[in-house]
Design a protein around this motif. Structure first.
Motif, PDB file in Angstrom:
ATOM      1  N   ALA A 147       3.267   5.779  -2.703  1.00 46.87           N
ATOM      2  CA  ALA A 147       4.493   6.487  -3.074  1.00 46.87           C
ATOM      3  C   ALA A 147       4.591   6.605  -4.589  1.00 46.87           C
ATOM      4  O   ALA A 147       4.907   7.681  -5.122  1.00 46.87           O
ATOM      5  CB  ALA A 147       5.713   5.776  -2.505  1.00 46.87           C
ATOM      6  N   ALA A 172      -3.371   5.493   1.099  1.00 43.12           N
ATOM      7  CA  ALA A 172      -2.943   4.088   1.071  1.00 43.12           C
ATOM      8  C   ALA A 172      -4.115   3.179   1.376  1.00 43.12           C
ATOM      9  O   ALA A 172      -5.068   3.537   2.000  1.00 43.12           O
ATOM     10  CB  ALA A 172      -1.825   3.858   2.076  1.00 43.12           C
ATOM     11  N   ASP A 231       0.834  -1.198   0.000  1.00 43.87           N
ATOM     12  CA  ASP A 231       0.000   0.000   0.000  1.00 43.87           C
ATOM     13  C   ASP A 231       0.868   1.247   0.000  1.00 43.87           C
ATOM     14  O   ASP A 231       0.599   2.192  -0.733  1.00 43.87           O
ATOM     15  CB  ASP A 231      -0.933   0.029   1.219  1.00 43.87           C
ATOM     16  CG  ASP A 231      -2.081  -0.961   1.110  1.00 43.87           C
ATOM     17  OD1 ASP A 231      -2.296  -1.508   0.005  1.00 43.87           O
ATOM     18  OD2 ASP A 231      -2.753  -1.179   2.135  1.00 43.87           O
ATOM     19  N   LYS A 232       1.908   1.232   0.822  1.00 44.58           N
ATOM     20  CA  LYS A 232       2.828   2.379   0.870  1.00 44.58           C
ATOM     21  C   LYS A 232       3.561   2.539  -0.452  1.00 44.58           C
ATOM     22  O   LYS A 232       3.751   3.647  -0.932  1.00 44.58           O
ATOM     23  CB  LYS A 232       3.830   2.221   2.012  1.00 44.58           C
ATOM     24  CG  LYS A 232       3.293   2.568   3.358  1.00 44.58           C
ATOM     25  CD  LYS A 232       4.414   2.532   4.382  1.00 44.58           C
ATOM     26  CE  LYS A 232       3.945   3.055   5.710  1.00 44.58           C
ATOM     27  NZ  LYS A 232       5.048   3.096   6.680  1.00 44.58           N
ATOM     28  N   ASP A 233       3.957   1.418  -1.037  1.00 42.68           N
ATOM     29  CA  ASP A 233       4.651   1.474  -2.328  1.00 42.68           C
ATOM     30  C   ASP A 233       3.734   2.043  -3.408  1.00 42.68           C
ATOM     31  O   ASP A 233       4.158   2.855  -4.231  1.00 42.68           O
ATOM     32  CB  ASP A 233       5.142   0.088  -2.739  1.00 42.68           C
ATOM     33  CG  ASP A 233       6.280  -0.426  -1.865  1.00 42.68           C
ATOM     34  OD1 ASP A 233       6.907   0.389  -1.160  1.00 42.68           O
ATOM     35  OD2 ASP A 233       6.529  -1.647  -1.899  1.00 42.68           O
ATOM     36  N   PHE A 242       4.479  11.071   3.447  1.00 41.42           N
ATOM     37  CA  PHE A 242       3.283  11.350   2.674  1.00 41.42           C
ATOM     38  C   PHE A 242       2.556  12.617   3.116  1.00 41.42           C
ATOM     39  O   PHE A 242       2.015  13.334   2.285  1.00 41.42           O
ATOM     40  CB  PHE A 242       2.335  10.154   2.699  1.00 41.42           C
ATOM     41  CG  PHE A 242       2.944   8.915   2.122  1.00 41.42           C
ATOM     42  CD1 PHE A 242       3.468   8.908   0.842  1.00 41.42           C
ATOM     43  CD2 PHE A 242       3.017   7.749   2.863  1.00 41.42           C
ATOM     44  CE1 PHE A 242       4.044   7.768   0.299  1.00 41.42           C
ATOM     45  CE2 PHE A 242       3.585   6.604   2.328  1.00 41.42           C
ATOM     46  CZ  PHE A 242       4.104   6.610   1.049  1.00 41.42           C
ATOM     47  N   GLU A 299       8.551   8.324   1.628  1.00 38.79           N
ATOM     48  CA  GLU A 299       7.325   7.964   2.338  1.00 38.79           C
ATOM     49  C   GLU A 299       6.941   8.967   3.424  1.00 38.79           C
ATOM     50  O   GLU A 299       6.341   8.620   4.435  1.00 38.79           O
ATOM     51  CB  GLU A 299       7.418   6.540   2.887  1.00 38.79           C
ATOM     52  CG  GLU A 299       7.549   5.507   1.788  1.00 38.79           C
ATOM     53  CD  GLU A 299       7.589   4.078   2.280  1.00 38.79           C
ATOM     54  OE1 GLU A 299       7.577   3.852   3.507  1.00 38.79           O
ATOM     55  OE2 GLU A 299       7.622   3.175   1.422  1.00 38.79           O
TER      56      GLU A 299
END
Length: 167
Positions: free
Chosen positions: A11, A167, A6-8, A73, A71
């Protein structure tokens, strides 16, 4: 889906938006300078003011890109929101400028500019006065100011889209 992916994804989305804003803003400002340098279109004072959002947008998009990459965000979102606000204001300035060119309303009283002063052989200044209320060029019915309004509004929407990614 895992938290890491999700973070990837987030990003990647924010980095892509930042790259799009960077590329479009840089291309637009380079085109403006090319029209000036190679096309002989001198900018009026409002034209010069309309460039500020692009200068800011190019630099801020780089910052947002690297914030998203690391990250961070919340900071990336803040920068993208600031980019969106800057381009929304610039779109409004472009609409105002285009409206003055179409004689829908008066332009600023002090709106005249041009190239550096050029002295003629007789000692008289031979420099064109560039007025904000006269469009020197049109493409598909829009002047430079009109296209600035369109591009700025589009960049504001792209930046806002990036700022709303979650995310």
């Amino acid at each position: 889906m895992s938290i890491a992916s999700d973070k990837d994804t987030l990003a990647g989305q924010m980095m892509a938006v930042s790259a799009i804003v960077f590329g479009a803003a840089l291309l637009t400002i380079l085109a403006a300078h090319a029209f000036e340098q190679f096309g002989g279109y001198a900018p009026c004072p409002l034209c010069l003011q309309e460039r500020y959002a692009y200068y800011f947008g190019v630099l801020a998009a780089v910052i947002a890109f690297f914030a998203a990459r690391s990250e961070t965000f919340g900071f990336a979102r803040l920068v993208l929101v600031l980019i969106a606000i800057g381009f929304l204001i610039n779109a409004g300035l472009g609409v105002y400028h285009a409206g003055a060119e179409w004689k829908w309303w008066p332009g600023p009283d002090t709106c005249a500019g041009g190239f550096d002063l050029i002295w003629g052989s007789d000692g008289i200044v031979d420099t064109p006065v560039i007025r904000c209320d006269e469009a020197p060029w049109h493409f598909l019915g829009l002047s430079f100011a009109g296209w600035n309004a369109v591009v700025s509004a589009a960049l504001a929407l792209v930046a806002l889209f990036g700022a709303t990614r979650r995310a």
